[in-house]
Scaffold this active site. Structure first.
Site, PDB file in Angstrom:
ATOM      1  N   PRO A 188       3.901  -2.617   8.196  1.00  0.00           N
ATOM      2  CA  PRO A 188       3.849  -3.648   9.240  1.00  0.00           C
ATOM      3  C   PRO A 188       2.496  -4.346   9.344  1.00  0.00           C
ATOM      4  CG  PRO A 188       5.031  -1.735  10.046  1.00  0.00           C
ATOM      5  CD  PRO A 188       4.456  -1.343   8.714  1.00  0.00           C
ATOM      6  N   TYR A 189       1.414  -3.627   9.091  1.00  0.00           N
ATOM      7  CA  TYR A 189       0.093  -4.269   9.154  1.00  0.00           C
ATOM      8  C   TYR A 189       0.011  -5.408   8.140  1.00  0.00           C
ATOM      9  CZ  TYR A 189      -4.901  -5.014   8.584  1.00  0.00           C
ATOM     10  OH  TYR A 189      -6.139  -5.598   8.473  1.00  0.00           O
ATOM     11  N   GLY A 190       0.352  -5.116   6.876  1.00  0.00           N
ATOM     12  CA  GLY A 190       0.310  -6.145   5.847  1.00  0.00           C
ATOM     13  C   GLY A 190       1.306  -7.259   6.100  1.00  0.00           C
ATOM     14  N   LYS A 193      -0.004  -9.595   8.850  1.00  0.00           N
ATOM     15  CA  LYS A 193      -1.070 -10.462   8.338  1.00  0.00           C
ATOM     16  C   LYS A 193      -0.504 -11.570   7.448  1.00  0.00           C
ATOM     17  CE  LYS A 193      -5.200  -8.815   9.670  1.00  0.00           C
ATOM     18  NZ  LYS A 193      -6.241  -9.636  10.315  1.00  0.00           N
TER      19      LYS A 193
END
Length: 386
Positions: A188-190, A193
């Protein structure tokens, strides 16, 4: 609801009478009540008048007007301390920090300040936490980036430096990673972004804004002069970077270091990452500001071009700290990828930037020195026993 009625002992002729549910109060009592209201209103007006006379009541923001030769920079996401301390020529760039979670607050900030540049750092990278709480990351990264862009467009701010990540690439088939490597994030972080990058790029098609997107690789290190270091919030330690975990183990805060994943298809079975010193990262922002061009987008990998395994990192940390850190090997962590390191050719050719602090053990030694001198993080300094 306020109730002004009360029991009375007066003769019936002087009591308030009720007709059809409406109370008709004794004229004398009514007069006293109205008088109190008028007195309160007068005192309130006097207080407001006195406040307005105060020089601080309507004092403009220090960023509401420009001084010759000074650039006003809005920094979002909490990195303002790093930039204030490490940026060269601090008098030329004035920084202000804002937490941009509310569009109304954001627009108020922009309307009261004359910004030239926005540096949007969004959220700190805790890949493990992003898999457990994905909505937090989509809100803090993707949603807030949209809010920032809308405010910039509305208030005519013309330069945008965006902090992105190598996590947008996911786990590419080919190394090293260039800026045209396909982006297939796996956590989810990538993903958050990359969504933010897509918003920026779509917005820019009809904008003359100067935009720089910097895709960081794994940031480590501390300020060599001892002003800044790594001090994650306690609740985020379990999701923190390997450097923070190594230091916690060396300090005895945790009993040992947990290495998640030792069966990857790498030379020693542990993950491989490109570790970039924070001092070099700040320098990349300096170069990005210098080269930002109206109506243009620049996208750059910020890394050393060399991958180091987790096992190599731990050994370097042991030497830097002088502590024989106990290591526990655990299964892989969801959302991690085996190997990621950059090809920094583009940023070298176009921005004249190259990582200078590439000695991993030396970067960790400097960071460890800050840890020893700030055993309580950014609270009251508590030196570690030697």
């Amino acid at each position: 609801m306020l109730n002004f009625s009360r029991a009375r002992t007066q003769p019936r002729s002087t009591r308030a009478m009720s007709l059809g549910g409406i109370d008709y109060v004794d004229p004398k009592k009514k007069s006293n009540f109205v008088g109190k209201i008028l007195l309160a209103a007068a005192l309130t007006a006097l207080c407001i008048l006195m406040l307005k006379q105060s020089p601080r009541f309507n004092s403009p923001s220090p960023f509401s007007h420009h001084e010759i030769g000074v650039t006003h920079v809005l920094v979002t996401g909490g990195a303002v301390k790093v930039l204030q301390e490490l940026f060269p020529e601090p008098g030329r760039l004035q920084f202000i920090y804002a937490d941009l979670g509310d569009a109304k607050v954001v627009n108020k900030i922009f309307s009261e300040n004359a910004f030239d540049i926005v540096m949007h750092f969004a959220a700190v990278a805790y890949v493990g936490e992003s898999t457990l709480d994905p909505l937090k990351y989509y809100r803090n990264i993707t949603s807030n980036t949209l809010v920032v862009l809308e405010a910039m467009a509305a208030h005519g701010v013309k330069t945008f430096i965006y902090s992105s990540t190598c996590a947008t690439y996911g786990e590419p088939e080919k190394m090293p990673i260039t800026e045209v490597t396909p982006q297939f994030p796996i956590n989810p972080y990538g993903k958050a972004k990359k969504m933010a990058e897509d918003i920026i790029l779509d917005f820019h098609k009809n904008s003359d804004m100067a935009i720089m997107i910097l895709r960081y690789f794994n940031v480590i290190g501390s300020d060599p002069e001892g002003r800044l270091g790594e001090a994650p919030r306690p609740e985020l330690r379990v999701h923190g970077r390997i450097s923070g975990a190594c230091f916690d183990a060396a300090r005895g805060i945790i009993p040992g270091l947990k290495v998640t994943g030792t069966d990857y298809k790498t030379a020693d079975g542990t993950c491989v990452r490109d570790y970039i010193d924070v001092t070099d990262l700040v320098d990349a922002h300096v170069k990005a500001l210098e080269k930002a061009i109206p109506s243009k987008v620049g996208i750059y990998n910020v890394g050393t071009g060399r991958g180091r395994s987790v096992k190599e990192f731990v050994e370097a940390c042991k030497k830097a700290t002088g502590v024989n850190i106990k290591v526990e090997q655990l299964p892989r962590r969801p959302g991690d990828y085996a190997e990621v390191f950059s090809d920094p050719t583009k940023i070298k050719l176009e921005l004249n930037w190259t990582a200078q602090h590439t000695d991993l053990q030396e970067s960790l030694r400097i960071a460890w020195r800050w840890q020893k001198e700030h055993h309580n993080g950014y609270g009251t300094p508590l030196a570690m026993p030697s």
